[in-house]
Design a protein around this motif. Structure first.
Motif, PDB file in Angstrom:
ATOM      1  N   ASP A  83       0.600   7.614 -10.323  1.00 47.28           N
ATOM      2  CA  ASP A  83      -0.375   7.392 -11.400  1.00 47.28           C
ATOM      3  C   ASP A  83      -1.358   6.278 -11.082  1.00 47.28           C
ATOM      4  O   ASP A  83      -2.193   5.925 -11.905  1.00 47.28           O
ATOM      5  CB  ASP A  83       0.326   7.134 -12.731  1.00 47.28           C
ATOM      6  CG  ASP A  83       1.243   5.913 -12.702  1.00 47.28           C
ATOM      7  OD1 ASP A  83       1.250   5.184 -11.681  1.00 47.28           O
ATOM      8  OD2 ASP A  83       1.969   5.684 -13.691  1.00 47.28           O
ATOM      9  N   GLY A  84      -1.283   5.710  -9.887  1.00 50.09           N
ATOM     10  CA  GLY A  84      -2.297   4.770  -9.433  1.00 50.09           C
ATOM     11  C   GLY A  84      -1.886   3.325  -9.329  1.00 50.09           C
ATOM     12  O   GLY A  84      -2.528   2.552  -8.621  1.00 50.09           O
ATOM     13  N   GLY A  85      -0.841   2.933 -10.054  1.00 55.32           N
ATOM     14  CA  GLY A  85      -0.438   1.536 -10.049  1.00 55.32           C
ATOM     15  C   GLY A  85       0.862   1.302  -9.296  1.00 55.32           C
ATOM     16  O   GLY A  85       1.224   2.057  -8.393  1.00 55.32           O
ATOM     17  N   TRP A  86       1.556   0.240  -9.691  1.00 51.93           N
ATOM     18  CA  TRP A  86       2.796  -0.156  -9.021  1.00 51.93           C
ATOM     19  C   TRP A  86       3.844  -0.510 -10.078  1.00 51.93           C
ATOM     20  O   TRP A  86       3.514  -0.829 -11.223  1.00 51.93           O
ATOM     21  CB  TRP A  86       2.563  -1.374  -8.139  1.00 51.93           C
ATOM     22  CG  TRP A  86       1.781  -1.106  -6.891  1.00 51.93           C
ATOM     23  CD1 TRP A  86       2.266  -0.891  -5.639  1.00 51.93           C
ATOM     24  CD2 TRP A  86       0.350  -1.037  -6.769  1.00 51.93           C
ATOM     25  NE1 TRP A  86       1.237  -0.695  -4.746  1.00 51.93           N
ATOM     26  CE2 TRP A  86       0.052  -0.767  -5.418  1.00 51.93           C
ATOM     27  CE3 TRP A  86      -0.710  -1.159  -7.681  1.00 51.93           C
ATOM     28  CZ2 TRP A  86      -1.251  -0.635  -4.935  1.00 51.93           C
ATOM     29  CZ3 TRP A  86      -2.008  -1.013  -7.218  1.00 51.93           C
ATOM     30  CH2 TRP A  86      -2.271  -0.763  -5.864  1.00 51.93           C
ATOM     31  N   ALA A  99      -7.665   2.538  -7.430  1.00 53.84           N
ATOM     32  CA  ALA A  99      -6.703   3.350  -8.184  1.00 53.84           C
ATOM     33  C   ALA A  99      -5.931   2.497  -9.178  1.00 53.84           C
ATOM     34  O   ALA A  99      -5.700   2.906 -10.324  1.00 53.84           O
ATOM     35  CB  ALA A  99      -5.747   4.055  -7.226  1.00 53.84           C
ATOM     36  N   GLY A 100      -5.524   1.299  -8.747  1.00 51.27           N
ATOM     37  CA  GLY A 100      -4.818   0.394  -9.662  1.00 51.27           C
ATOM     38  C   GLY A 100      -5.700  -0.070 -10.796  1.00 51.27           C
ATOM     39  O   GLY A 100      -5.257  -0.167 -11.950  1.00 51.27           O
ATOM     40  N   GLU A 101      -6.961  -0.350 -10.497  1.00 49.62           N
ATOM     41  CA  GLU A 101      -7.898  -0.742 -11.549  1.00 49.62           C
ATOM     42  C   GLU A 101      -8.134   0.409 -12.525  1.00 49.62           C
ATOM     43  O   GLU A 101      -8.218   0.203 -13.742  1.00 49.62           O
ATOM     44  CB  GLU A 101      -9.210  -1.212 -10.923  1.00 49.62           C
ATOM     45  CG  GLU A 101      -9.068  -2.542 -10.198  1.00 49.62           C
ATOM     46  CD  GLU A 101     -10.280  -2.917  -9.368  1.00 49.62           C
ATOM     47  OE1 GLU A 101     -10.356  -4.080  -8.928  1.00 49.62           O
ATOM     48  OE2 GLU A 101     -11.153  -2.057  -9.141  1.00 49.62           O
ATOM     49  N   GLU A 102      -8.216   1.618 -11.998  1.00 52.78           N
ATOM     50  CA  GLU A 102      -8.404   2.776 -12.866  1.00 52.78           C
ATOM     51  C   GLU A 102      -7.193   2.974 -13.775  1.00 52.78           C
ATOM     52  O   GLU A 102      -7.344   3.363 -14.939  1.00 52.78           O
ATOM     53  CB  GLU A 102      -8.652   4.032 -12.025  1.00 52.78           C
ATOM     54  CG  GLU A 102      -8.986   5.279 -12.823  1.00 52.78           C
ATOM     55  CD  GLU A 102     -10.307   5.170 -13.584  1.00 52.78           C
ATOM     56  OE1 GLU A 102     -10.491   5.948 -14.544  1.00 52.78           O
ATOM     57  OE2 GLU A 102     -11.149   4.324 -13.225  1.00 52.78           O
ATOM     58  N   TYR A 103      -6.011   2.686 -13.263  1.00 50.76           N
ATOM     59  CA  TYR A 103      -4.801   2.743 -14.103  1.00 50.76           C
ATOM     60  C   TYR A 103      -4.964   1.867 -15.335  1.00 50.76           C
ATOM     61  O   TYR A 103      -4.649   2.275 -16.462  1.00 50.76           O
ATOM     62  CB  TYR A 103      -3.577   2.308 -13.286  1.00 50.76           C
ATOM     63  CG  TYR A 103      -2.325   2.132 -14.108  1.00 50.76           C
ATOM     64  CD1 TYR A 103      -1.499   3.211 -14.390  1.00 50.76           C
ATOM     65  CD2 TYR A 103      -1.976   0.877 -14.620  1.00 50.76           C
ATOM     66  CE1 TYR A 103      -0.355   3.050 -15.168  1.00 50.76           C
ATOM     67  CE2 TYR A 103      -0.837   0.709 -15.381  1.00 50.76           C
ATOM     68  CZ  TYR A 103      -0.031   1.800 -15.658  1.00 50.76           C
ATOM     69  OH  TYR A 103       1.093   1.631 -16.441  1.00 50.76           O
ATOM     70  N   LEU A 107       0.826  -1.204   0.000  1.00 52.20           N
ATOM     71  CA  LEU A 107       0.000   0.000   0.000  1.00 52.20           C
ATOM     72  C   LEU A 107       0.863   1.258   0.000  1.00 52.20           C
ATOM     73  O   LEU A 107       0.497   2.273  -0.605  1.00 52.20           O
ATOM     74  CB  LEU A 107      -0.931   0.004   1.205  1.00 52.20           C
ATOM     75  CG  LEU A 107      -2.030  -1.061   1.221  1.00 52.20           C
ATOM     76  CD1 LEU A 107      -2.798  -1.019   2.533  1.00 52.20           C
ATOM     77  CD2 LEU A 107      -2.978  -0.892   0.036  1.00 52.20           C
ATOM     78  N   GLY A 108       1.998   1.197   0.650  1.00 51.36           N
ATOM     79  CA  GLY A 108       2.877   2.352   0.714  1.00 51.36           C
ATOM     80  C   GLY A 108       3.769   2.516  -0.504  1.00 51.36           C
ATOM     81  O   GLY A 108       4.514   3.511  -0.580  1.00 51.36           O
ATOM     82  N   ARG A 121       6.795   5.606 -12.791  1.00 50.81           N
ATOM     83  CA  ARG A 121       5.634   5.263 -13.601  1.00 50.81           C
ATOM     84  C   ARG A 121       5.254   3.816 -13.345  1.00 50.81           C
ATOM     85  O   ARG A 121       6.110   2.954 -13.155  1.00 50.81           O
ATOM     86  CB  ARG A 121       5.935   5.470 -15.090  1.00 50.81           C
ATOM     87  CG  ARG A 121       6.347   6.885 -15.431  1.00 50.81           C
ATOM     88  CD  ARG A 121       6.815   6.998 -16.863  1.00 50.81           C
ATOM     89  NE  ARG A 121       5.741   6.757 -17.805  1.00 50.81           N
ATOM     90  CZ  ARG A 121       5.905   6.759 -19.127  1.00 50.81           C
ATOM     91  NH1 ARG A 121       7.103   6.954 -19.655  1.00 50.81           N
ATOM     92  NH2 ARG A 121       4.873   6.548 -19.920  1.00 50.81           N
ATOM     93  N   SER A 122       3.977   3.544 -13.361  1.00 53.69           N
ATOM     94  CA  SER A 122       3.510   2.194 -13.065  1.00 53.69           C
ATOM     95  C   SER A 122       3.735   1.245 -14.231  1.00 53.69           C
ATOM     96  O   SER A 122       3.933   1.658 -15.375  1.00 53.69           O
ATOM     97  CB  SER A 122       2.023   2.222 -12.692  1.00 53.69           C
ATOM     98  OG  SER A 122       1.830   2.941 -11.498  1.00 53.69           O
ATOM     99  N   SER A 123       3.681  -0.017 -13.927  1.00 52.67           N
ATOM    100  CA  SER A 123       3.851  -1.104 -14.891  1.00 52.67           C
ATOM    101  C   SER A 123       2.582  -1.940 -14.928  1.00 52.67           C
ATOM    102  O   SER A 123       1.995  -2.233 -13.875  1.00 52.67           O
ATOM    103  CB  SER A 123       5.036  -1.969 -14.474  1.00 52.67           C
ATOM    104  OG  SER A 123       4.925  -3.296 -14.948  1.00 52.67           O
TER     105      SER A 123
END
Length: 320
Positions: free
Chosen positions: A162-165, A207-211, A156-157, A175-177
């Motif tokens: 941008d919402g992802g990991w 947030a990850g799903e929205e990414y 979580l931290g 930037r997320s992948s």
């Protein structure tokens, strides 16, 4: 779609790891029936075969992420090995090994006592530092009844702005992948289902799903171009890799009404169905495995199972 009757028969004429999921997800069989079939994973087929390779101390290949004897030279020559403990546990989870069975309980206990991560010798169920690895550890831990709350808190931290990991965060990525994000999303959903949720977990998962949704599961945000053609090609086992099928399967598992932004990915999924009603295995990852389950270029039961249950969810909930 092609009539699924003969395809269902073909899926049932296979391994217990496939059959019990077909019974549950496509045929709505009574729980007693599919649970009885799932119990066979331990003693028959792929599940029994994978368990036969387990070390006496509960590990596979003597290591957590890499086999004990896997050198850098072997990696360069053969590719990443998929035989160590973390990948074997991931596969047993996907096969559906009964987590309450004595064999499963003994395995989890032994791994907790003997298995250490290659990174810095951390106990297996404490996780290590890389988000993809930690996410898969959460998913396996939740399934097999281990307390992985500390790893969840860490994930979580580590969410990007941008919402992802991204598992390259520790190397400076901001930037997320797609790859890391799908691993973490699966882990958070599994944790929510097993342990309950919090506002922080819900917000992170959404947030990850929205990414992914903003990118229609495979497009870049700025220009709308396909990020990687391999996102549109289907593989199994997927290990850490992302593809559109894996993205869609996450949203199916999350349930509810499908987001309209999934429609393009659904159309792509439908376009890849063969005249016989099946889907092919498009490619596979290089590297040593304990055994092969399917052949690249041939119809795949794993991919067909996942495709059919995704389309069932879409057809029943999207009104199309």
């Amino acid at each position: 779609m092609v009539s699924t009757g003969s395809v269902i028969d073909w899926l049932l004429d296979s391994d217990p790891a496939i059959r019990w999921q077909v019974m549950r997800d496509l045929l709505d069989a009574p729980e007693t029936e599919w649970q009885a079939e799932r119990a066979r994973v331990e003693t028959e087929g792929w599940g029994a075969k994978l368990l036969s390779h387990q070390d006496a101390d509960g590990q596979w290949a003597g290591g957590a992420f890499l086999p004990a004897d896997y050198s850098e030279e072997k990696w360069r020559a053969q590719g990443q090995a998929w035989t160590a403990t973390c990948f074997s546990l991931q596969q047993l989870h996907e096969f559906g090994l009964d987590p309450t069975s004595q064999r499963a309980r003994n395995t989890i206990d032994l791994i907790g006592r003997h298995c250490r991560w290659d990174h810095d010798g951390q106990p297996f169920w404490d996780g290590e530092v890389e988000e993809c690895i930690n996410a898969r550890t959460v998913t396996a831990g939740v399934y097999f009844g281990v307390d992985v709350s500390r790893i969840v808190a860490r994930l979580l931290g580590e969410r990007q702005a941008d919402g992802g990991w991204n598992c390259e965060r520790c190397n400076g990525s901001h930037r997320s992948s797609f790859h890391t994000t799908i691993n973490v999303l699966e882990a958070l959903l599994a944790y929510e289902r097993a342990e309950g949720t919090t506002s922080e977990i819900r917000a992170a998962r959404r947030a990850g799903e929205e990414y992914l949704l903003e990118r229609h599961l495979f497009r870049g945000l700025a220009r709308g171009a396909v990020v990687d053609e391999r996102y549109l090609a289907f593989l199994y086992p997927y290990r850490w890799r992302y593809d559109v099928l894996r993205g869609l399967d996450h949203f199916r598992a999350a349930g509810g009404a499908p987001d309209p932004r999934l429609a393009e990915a659904i159309a792509h999924l439908r376009s890849k169905q063969g005249p016989d009603g099946t889907w092919r295995l498009d490619w596979s990852l290089k590297g040593p495995v304990w055994f092969e389950m399917e052949t690249v270029g041939e119809p795949s039961r794993w991919i067909t199972l996942r495709a059919l249950r995704i389309l069932r969810w879409w057809n029943e909930n999207a009104g199309r």
